[in-house]
Write a protein that holds these residues in place. Sequence first.
Motif, mmCIF file in Angstrom:
data_model
loop_
_atom_site.group_PDB
_atom_site.id
_atom_site.type_symbol
_atom_site.label_atom_id
_atom_site.label_comp_id
_atom_site.label_asym_id
_atom_site.label_seq_id
_atom_site.Cartn_x
_atom_site.Cartn_y
_atom_site.Cartn_z
ATOM 1 N N PRO A 73 0.843 -1.208 0.000
ATOM 2 C CA PRO A 73 0.000 0.000 0.000
ATOM 3 C C PRO A 73 0.870 1.247 0.000
ATOM 4 O O PRO A 73 1.971 1.251 0.552
ATOM 5 C CB PRO A 73 -0.790 -0.121 1.316
ATOM 6 N N LYS A 74 0.383 2.295 -0.637
ATOM 7 C CA LYS A 74 1.155 3.541 -0.648
ATOM 8 C C LYS A 74 1.300 4.114 0.757
ATOM 9 O O LYS A 74 2.285 4.770 1.069
ATOM 10 C CB LYS A 74 0.495 4.553 -1.581
ATOM 11 N N GLY A 75 0.304 3.880 1.589
ATOM 12 C CA GLY A 75 0.385 4.365 2.954
ATOM 13 C C GLY A 75 -0.658 3.705 3.824
ATOM 14 O O GLY A 75 -1.718 3.295 3.342
ATOM 15 N N VAL A 76 -0.343 3.586 5.116
ATOM 16 C CA VAL A 76 -1.262 3.012 6.098
ATOM 17 C C VAL A 76 -1.433 4.041 7.207
ATOM 18 O O VAL A 76 -0.449 4.549 7.753
ATOM 19 C CB VAL A 76 -0.711 1.690 6.684
ATOM 20 N N LEU A 77 -2.670 4.360 7.517
ATOM 21 C CA LEU A 77 -2.977 5.377 8.523
ATOM 22 C C LEU A 77 -3.642 4.706 9.728
ATOM 23 O O LEU A 77 -4.608 3.963 9.579
ATOM 24 C CB LEU A 77 -3.900 6.442 7.936
ATOM 25 N N LEU A 78 -3.077 4.960 10.916
ATOM 26 C CA LEU A 78 -3.625 4.437 12.167
ATOM 27 C C LEU A 78 -4.282 5.587 12.908
ATOM 28 O O LEU A 78 -3.618 6.580 13.236
ATOM 29 C CB LEU A 78 -2.516 3.820 13.021
ATOM 30 N N VAL A 79 -5.580 5.457 13.192
ATOM 31 C CA VAL A 79 -6.341 6.556 13.784
ATOM 32 C C VAL A 79 -6.982 6.076 15.077
ATOM 33 O O VAL A 79 -7.560 4.988 15.131
ATOM 34 C CB VAL A 79 -7.443 7.052 12.824
ATOM 35 N N GLY A 80 -6.872 6.883 16.109
ATOM 36 C CA GLY A 80 -7.509 6.543 17.373
ATOM 37 C C GLY A 80 -7.008 7.418 18.493
ATOM 38 O O GLY A 80 -6.075 8.215 18.327
ATOM 39 N N PRO A 81 -7.614 7.300 19.676
ATOM 40 C CA PRO A 81 -7.222 8.119 20.817
ATOM 41 C C PRO A 81 -5.775 7.860 21.228
ATOM 42 O O PRO A 81 -5.205 6.816 20.906
ATOM 43 C CB PRO A 81 -8.199 7.673 21.925
ATOM 44 N N PRO A 82 -5.165 8.781 21.960
ATOM 45 C CA PRO A 82 -3.786 8.587 22.421
ATOM 46 C C PRO A 82 -3.669 7.373 23.336
ATOM 47 O O PRO A 82 -4.586 7.063 24.106
ATOM 48 C CB PRO A 82 -3.486 9.885 23.186
ATOM 49 N N GLY A 83 -2.536 6.685 23.245
ATOM 50 C CA GLY A 83 -2.242 5.581 24.150
ATOM 51 C C GLY A 83 -2.833 4.248 23.771
ATOM 52 O O GLY A 83 -2.687 3.268 24.509
ATOM 53 N N THR A 84 -3.495 4.173 22.605
ATOM 54 C CA THR A 84 -4.159 2.922 22.228
ATOM 55 C C THR A 84 -3.233 1.940 21.519
ATOM 56 O O THR A 84 -3.661 0.841 21.177
ATOM 57 C CB THR A 84 -5.379 3.218 21.326
ATOM 58 N N GLY A 85 -1.983 2.324 21.265
ATOM 59 C CA GLY A 85 -1.029 1.373 20.718
ATOM 60 C C GLY A 85 -0.651 1.610 19.277
ATOM 61 O O GLY A 85 -0.197 0.681 18.605
ATOM 62 N N LYS A 86 -0.781 2.835 18.785
ATOM 63 C CA LYS A 86 -0.458 3.099 17.378
ATOM 64 C C LYS A 86 1.048 2.970 17.138
ATOM 65 O O LYS A 86 1.483 2.327 16.178
ATOM 66 C CB LYS A 86 -0.970 4.484 16.983
ATOM 67 N N SER A 87 1.852 3.597 17.989
ATOM 68 C CA SER A 87 3.313 3.492 17.830
ATOM 69 C C SER A 87 3.774 2.053 18.050
ATOM 70 O O SER A 87 4.661 1.557 17.343
ATOM 71 C CB SER A 87 4.020 4.422 18.817
ATOM 72 N N HIS A 88 3.176 1.388 19.016
ATOM 73 C CA HIS A 88 3.518 -0.010 19.284
ATOM 74 C C HIS A 88 3.179 -0.880 18.073
ATOM 75 O O HIS A 88 3.905 -1.833 17.761
ATOM 76 C CB HIS A 88 2.761 -0.494 20.515
ATOM 77 N N SER A 89 2.092 -0.533 17.378
ATOM 78 C CA SER A 89 1.692 -1.298 16.193
ATOM 79 C C SER A 89 2.715 -1.137 15.074
ATOM 80 O O SER A 89 2.998 -2.090 14.340
ATOM 81 C CB SER A 89 0.309 -0.843 15.717
ATOM 82 N N ALA A 90 3.267 0.062 14.921
ATOM 83 C CA ALA A 90 4.299 0.269 13.899
ATOM 84 C C ALA A 90 5.526 -0.583 14.202
ATOM 85 O O ALA A 90 6.137 -1.160 13.291
ATOM 86 C CB ALA A 90 4.675 1.751 13.834
ATOM 87 N N LYS A 91 5.890 -0.693 15.480
ATOM 88 C CA LYS A 91 7.016 -1.541 15.848
ATOM 89 C C LYS A 91 6.698 -3.011 15.602
ATOM 90 O O LYS A 91 7.563 -3.788 15.194
ATOM 91 C CB LYS A 91 7.383 -1.309 17.313
ATOM 92 N N ALA A 92 5.431 -3.386 15.836
ATOM 93 C CA ALA A 92 5.029 -4.766 15.562
ATOM 94 C C ALA A 92 5.115 -5.070 14.074
ATOM 95 O O ALA A 92 5.490 -6.179 13.669
ATOM 96 C CB ALA A 92 3.604 -4.995 16.070
ATOM 97 N N CYS A 93 4.775 -4.086 13.246
ATOM 98 C CA CYS A 93 4.882 -4.263 11.796
ATOM 99 C C CYS A 93 6.341 -4.444 11.391
ATOM 100 O O CYS A 93 6.663 -5.260 10.519
ATOM 101 C CB CYS A 93 4.259 -3.070 11.078
ATOM 102 N N SER A 94 7.226 -3.680 12.035
ATOM 103 C CA SER A 94 8.651 -3.833 11.773
ATOM 104 C C SER A 94 9.106 -5.251 12.100
ATOM 105 O O SER A 94 9.882 -5.870 11.366
ATOM 106 C CB SER A 94 9.442 -2.818 12.608
ATOM 107 N N GLN A 95 8.595 -5.775 13.200
ATOM 108 C CA GLN A 95 8.939 -7.140 13.588
ATOM 109 C C GLN A 95 8.397 -8.143 12.575
ATOM 110 O O GLN A 95 9.092 -9.082 12.172
ATOM 111 C CB GLN A 95 8.367 -7.427 14.972
ATOM 112 N N ARG A 96 7.157 -7.962 12.147
ATOM 113 C CA ARG A 96 6.533 -8.890 11.193
ATOM 114 C C ARG A 96 7.276 -8.919 9.862
ATOM 115 O O ARG A 96 7.490 -9.983 9.275
ATOM 116 C CB ARG A 96 5.081 -8.483 10.947
ATOM 117 N N LEU A 97 7.657 -7.743 9.375
ATOM 118 C CA LEU A 97 8.302 -7.666 8.066
ATOM 119 C C LEU A 97 9.798 -7.918 8.137
ATOM 120 O O LEU A 97 10.437 -8.131 7.106
ATOM 121 C CB LEU A 97 8.044 -6.303 7.424
#
Length: 542
Positions: A284-308
């Motif tokens: 995808p050209k880009g992936v956008l994570l939207v939600g309230p603060p503290g819900t794990g958006k930055s943590h999800s980016a790190k998880a994606c780094s681990q997956r890939l």
Amino acid sequence: MNSGLIQELFDLIHLKNPLIALESPLPERVRLLTSIARESNAQAINCYLWTLEDDHLHQLQINEGELTLRLVGEYQPITAKSRREHYFEILRFWKTTNLEGILILEGIFPWLGTNTTDPDFFLTSEWIKSALINLKLYNRNSKKTAILLGPNASLSPDIAAQVPTVTQELPTVEEITAYLPQILREVYSESEIHDLAIAAVGMYIADIEYGVHEYGVHSVITDNITAVEKLSAYKINLLKRVYNIEFLQPPAIEVGGLELMQESFKKYKRLTTPLAKAYNIRLPKGVLLVGPPGTGKSHSAKACSQRLGAPLIIVEWGNFRSYGNLAEYKLKKLLGLVDRINRIIFYLDDFDKGFAGEDDLSRRLAGMLLTWMQERTSDVLIIASANNLDLLPPELTRCGRFDEIFKVDLPNNGERHKIFKIHLKRFDERFRNGNPFTDEEWRRLLKETQRCVGAEIQTIVERAAATTFCQMFPQDTFGLDELPPLEITLTSLLEARKNINPLAIREADKVETMRNKADLQGLPSSPVDSSMFSVGNVNIFG
């Protein structure tokens, strides 16, 4: 030095361009000037250097393979500089002198960028631009070329069309691989040199050479640290200083929930394979994570780094606004770095904050990013996080820009249970292989932590662990042969919860607005809670 850069530069010289802009980083200055001097010498072209710092003219010469400077007496600077333009007398001199060849002018670019409100600076800028245009007209049929040299070759629109620009890009893996054997003391195998080149990509040759010498990258393994690890550590520190970014190798982390998003990350890994490319299928050209603060958006980016299995670059998008007139230059250099590293995750944290001002700078930065996203050919996955979709320009959220938008919501009961266990086992070994709480104790804890996000759960556990520790050791204790286990109780967790006022309760209206708007555009990150702690389809957040 990149032979392609020198070839491009001298092709423009042979086309009799009186003015050329050359963008090159400061660490590469000596190597660049040496390469230009060598090529000039090979083609019997005189090459001169003028810098704003000393206002003298020097001829570049190569003696026994080394670069030397010879003072040119024909140019006499104005010593009593009563006017600002006296500092740039070299422009008048080059227009009329009988000297021919290449004149490298270093230090002029700051007056050639965007407009300023400072009247004195503006007048000096206009004088320099006028002098350059006159120089171009006067020397258009002569054997004279003036090269404007600097780390930032930004030109204002009124002069940009008059001056072709050559940019020294970051070296490729192939160029680094060819250069490394020249500076390594030990003999490395081809595979070891290739691994070092991969670790070095994203740095200029001068930086690589410094890292090799200063960090002792001369043997494959030293003190149980490999040469690749040493060079990688140096690069991480360098990128943080130069680009103000965080560069992370794929981390080993656990994620509590967000299964649907995790499944998408698994799919992204398959899209990076040669087979997917053979079918012209891309990330995808880009992936956008939207939600309230503290819900794990930055943590999800790190998880994606681990997956890939791909490194992660973390950028605070709002920081670009603080650079002022240099913001576009900073973004351009960063995008060039990301493209060169190639297989990487580019994470734009707090993306919406960069558009809070709704000014022209925000729109220009957004335009640069969108153009890059549309035209890039590198295998870079762009992930951005936002709390407030209203701040983002509409063109950023349409299809073809950020192709996938995920709503990262408040964690449900099952997800909070997983998050608690992830953090509890950091302190209490009972949670690493077992479950010391009863189902009823878990239900009570989960009920008391409704509307708590992952960051707040982490704080609750850490405070409970600190309280438990202080109760175990009311005074400093030394010389213990064996550390007694730290056991965190439900009571200590509930007590820590009392001292936390969750954002979703404290700012309920704002958080609900964020969640509702994310619902309209975002895909769910989590499936319906099917754990034993599920409350079915009852909306516990309502």
